[in-house]
Design an enzyme around this catalytic site. Structure first.
Site, PDB file in Angstrom:
ATOM      1  N   SER A 149       0.862  -1.195   0.000  1.00 46.39           N
ATOM      2  CA  SER A 149       0.000   0.000   0.000  1.00 46.39           C
ATOM      3  C   SER A 149       0.887   1.230   0.000  1.00 46.39           C
ATOM      4  CB  SER A 149      -0.853  -0.008   1.279  1.00 46.39           C
ATOM      5  OG  SER A 149      -1.480   1.242   1.480  1.00 46.39           O
ATOM      6  N   TYR A 162      -1.943  -1.213  10.522  1.00 38.60           N
ATOM      7  CA  TYR A 162      -2.014  -1.351   9.063  1.00 38.60           C
ATOM      8  C   TYR A 162      -0.684  -0.930   8.431  1.00 38.60           C
ATOM      9  CZ  TYR A 162      -3.907  -0.994   4.318  1.00 38.60           C
ATOM     10  OH  TYR A 162      -4.142  -1.146   2.964  1.00 38.60           O
TER      11      TYR A 162
HETATM   12  N1  LIG Z   1      -8.652  -0.171  -1.659  1.00 41.35           N
HETATM   13  C1  LIG Z   1      -7.597   0.605  -1.447  1.00 41.35           C
HETATM   14  O1  LIG Z   1      -7.664   1.847  -1.602  1.00 41.35           O
HETATM   15  C2  LIG Z   1      -6.281  -0.011  -1.036  1.00 41.35           C
HETATM   16  C3  LIG Z   1      -5.149   0.815  -0.970  1.00 41.35           C
HETATM   17  C4  LIG Z   1      -3.934   0.262  -0.625  1.00 41.35           C
HETATM   18  C5  LIG Z   1      -3.838  -1.105  -0.388  1.00 41.35           C
HETATM   19  N2  LIG Z   1      -4.952  -1.888  -0.445  1.00 41.35           N
HETATM   20  C6  LIG Z   1      -4.791  -3.334  -0.195  1.00 41.35           C
HETATM   21  O2  LIG Z   1      -5.440  -4.055  -1.224  1.00 41.35           O
HETATM   22  C7  LIG Z   1      -5.804  -5.347  -0.732  1.00 41.35           C
HETATM   23  C8  LIG Z   1      -7.261  -5.624  -1.099  1.00 41.35           C
HETATM   24  O3  LIG Z   1      -8.095  -4.736  -0.376  1.00 41.35           O
HETATM   25  P1  LIG Z   1      -9.441  -4.113  -0.935  1.00 41.35           P
HETATM   26  O4  LIG Z   1      -9.331  -2.641  -0.768  1.00 41.35           O
HETATM   27  O5  LIG Z   1      -9.776  -4.665  -2.250  1.00 41.35           O
HETATM   28  O6  LIG Z   1     -10.468  -4.599   0.219  1.00 41.35           O
HETATM   29  P2  LIG Z   1     -11.819  -5.428   0.197  1.00 41.35           P
HETATM   30  O7  LIG Z   1     -12.266  -5.442   1.624  1.00 41.35           O
HETATM   31  O8  LIG Z   1     -12.778  -4.906  -0.823  1.00 41.35           O
HETATM   32  O9  LIG Z   1     -11.350  -6.902  -0.250  1.00 41.35           O
HETATM   33  C9  LIG Z   1     -10.541  -7.701   0.582  1.00 41.35           C
HETATM   34  C10 LIG Z   1     -10.916  -9.169   0.382  1.00 41.35           C
HETATM   35  O10 LIG Z   1     -10.060  -9.945   1.253  1.00 41.35           O
HETATM   36  C11 LIG Z   1     -10.860 -10.945   1.873  1.00 41.35           C
HETATM   37  N3  LIG Z   1     -10.261 -11.362   3.138  1.00 41.35           N
HETATM   38  C12 LIG Z   1     -10.263 -10.690   4.316  1.00 41.35           C
HETATM   39  N4  LIG Z   1      -9.685 -11.448   5.270  1.00 41.35           N
HETATM   40  C13 LIG Z   1      -9.288 -12.594   4.667  1.00 41.35           C
HETATM   41  C14 LIG Z   1      -8.630 -13.759   5.119  1.00 41.35           C
HETATM   42  N5  LIG Z   1      -8.286 -13.914   6.401  1.00 41.35           N
HETATM   43  N6  LIG Z   1      -8.363 -14.742   4.221  1.00 41.35           N
HETATM   44  C15 LIG Z   1      -8.746 -14.621   2.925  1.00 41.35           C
HETATM   45  N7  LIG Z   1      -9.396 -13.554   2.447  1.00 41.35           N
HETATM   46  C16 LIG Z   1      -9.662 -12.551   3.307  1.00 41.35           C
HETATM   47  C17 LIG Z   1     -12.226 -10.287   2.069  1.00 41.35           C
HETATM   48  O11 LIG Z   1     -13.251 -11.276   2.256  1.00 41.35           O
HETATM   49  C18 LIG Z   1     -12.373  -9.497   0.779  1.00 41.35           C
HETATM   50  O12 LIG Z   1     -12.992 -10.254  -0.226  1.00 41.35           O
HETATM   51  C19 LIG Z   1      -5.522  -5.314   0.770  1.00 41.35           C
HETATM   52  O13 LIG Z   1      -4.281  -5.930   1.032  1.00 41.35           O
HETATM   53  C20 LIG Z   1      -5.441  -3.836   1.075  1.00 41.35           C
HETATM   54  O14 LIG Z   1      -4.669  -3.559   2.217  1.00 41.35           O
HETATM   55  C21 LIG Z   1      -6.174  -1.370  -0.768  1.00 41.35           C
END
Ligand SMILES: NC(=O)c1ccc[n+]([C@@H]2O[C@H](COP(=O)([O-])OP(=O)(O)OC[C@H]3O[C@@H](n4cnc5c(N)ncnc54)[C@H](O)[C@@H]3O)[C@@H](O)[C@H]2O)c1
Length: 270
Positions: A149, A162
């Site tokens: 991230s 985080y």
């Molecule tokens: N969305 C953003 O702006 C953003 C920015 C930087 C980093 N990220 C990173 O991107 C990645 C995806 O996040 P997102 O924003 O799409 O979130 P999201 O909540 O939409 O999706 C995350 C998915 O991970 C699954 N999950 C959660 N715990 C789990 C576990 N223990 N085992 C397996 N699956 C699990 C959830 O069920 C969900 O489907 C994460 O690592 C997040 O930190 C997101």
């Protein structure tokens, strides 16, 4: 080893994506399908990935799903065994599953601290541990992609758990790349540093206070996602293109990343 660094090289390949049921993971699934890949969707939310696999199959995509909790190394081992039994290879592994946690460090419930470390950091390690030995043995071009991230580039109040996992994921990814280079140069390693991408991450985020640093950090980030967040499919295109080039780091929002890197470099300098 192919020298093709365009995403065309992924056609017919196998993508394995954790956290595939929502947000960035779901965007990566759609983009992998567009590229003509076979896809293994892994998520702790089985309903989300089961439903998506039905749609993909209806569209003629070769896909499987597994309920995987990335906190459990045995779940990743089983997933890897199933993927290799089914298709015999993995082209792109994306360790994407992650959650948010907000609050002052000293006030965070111990179990929530452990949960975010277990999912965001240990989950990435479990994916590497299960898949990389098989990739090395396979001897063909493969990619390990770990979702970090822009939180790896900055430190803000209310985000210690985080940010710690995302700094650690970036470091882990860079170490892994240096380890694999001499022994398995056909495996490329990428850390993804997304800026804001539209997803459900703040809906499931645990916030430890109603009016403190945690609530404030969640409010700022959720507002920025709402106003300027990329669509997951656009983030997925940027990610797959960077992965195809073998980039060690992929930034979905380069301007934001550049600003954070400059601020951090200035803060660290002495
Ligand atoms: N969305 C953003 O702006 C953003 C920015 C930087 C980093 N990220 C990173 O991107 C990645 C995806 O996040 P997102 O924003 O799409 O979130 P999201 O909540 O939409 O999706 C995350 C998915 O991970 C699954 N999950 C959660 N715990 C789990 C576990 N223990 N085992 C397996 N699956 C699990 C959830 O069920 C969900 O489907 C994460 O690592 C997040 O930190 C997101």
């Amino acid at each position: 080893m192919t020298t093709d660094d365009s995403t065309d090289a992924f056609a017919g390949g196998v993508a394995v994506i954790t956290g595939a049921g929502s947000g960035i993971g779901a965007g990566l699934v759609s983009y992998a399908a567009r590229l003509g890949m076979r896809i293994a969707l892994a998520d702790v939310n089985a309903d989300a990935v089961a439903e998506r696999v039905e749609q993909l199959r209806a569209d003629g995509v070769d896909a499987i799903w597994r309920r995987v909790d990335v906190r459990e190394s045995s779940d990743l081992e089983t997933l890897a065994a199933d993927v290799y039994d089914t298709w015999g290879t993995t082209t792109v592994l994306v360790n994407n599953a992650g959650i948010e946690l907000h609050g002052n460090t000293w006030e965070l419930p111990v179990d929530h601290w452990h949960r975010v470390i277990d999912i965001n950091l240990n989950g990435v390690f479990h994916g590497i541990h299960a898949f990389v030995p098989r990739m090395i043995a396979g001897g063909t071009r493969a990619h390990v992609v770990n979702v970090s991230s822009v939180a790896a580039l900055r430190t803000n109040p209310g985000t210690s758990a985080y940010a710690a996992t995302k700094h650690a994921t970036l470091a882990l990814t860079e170490c892994l790349a240096k380890e694999l280079e001499p022994v398995a140069p056909f495996i490329a390693v990428t850390a993804v540093l997304p800026g804001s991408v539209k997803s459900a991450i703040f809906e499931s985020a645990y916030v430890n206070d109603v009016d403190g640093a945690g609530a404030e950090s969640k409010r700022i980030l959720a507002t920025s996602m709402e106003q300027t967040g990329l669509e997951p499919i656009d983030a997925a295109r940027i990610i797959f293109e960077g992965v195809a080039r073998g980039d060690l780091r992929v930034h979905t929002n380069p301007e934001a990343s550049r600003r954070f890197i400059a601020e951090r470099a200035a803060a660290l300098a002495f």
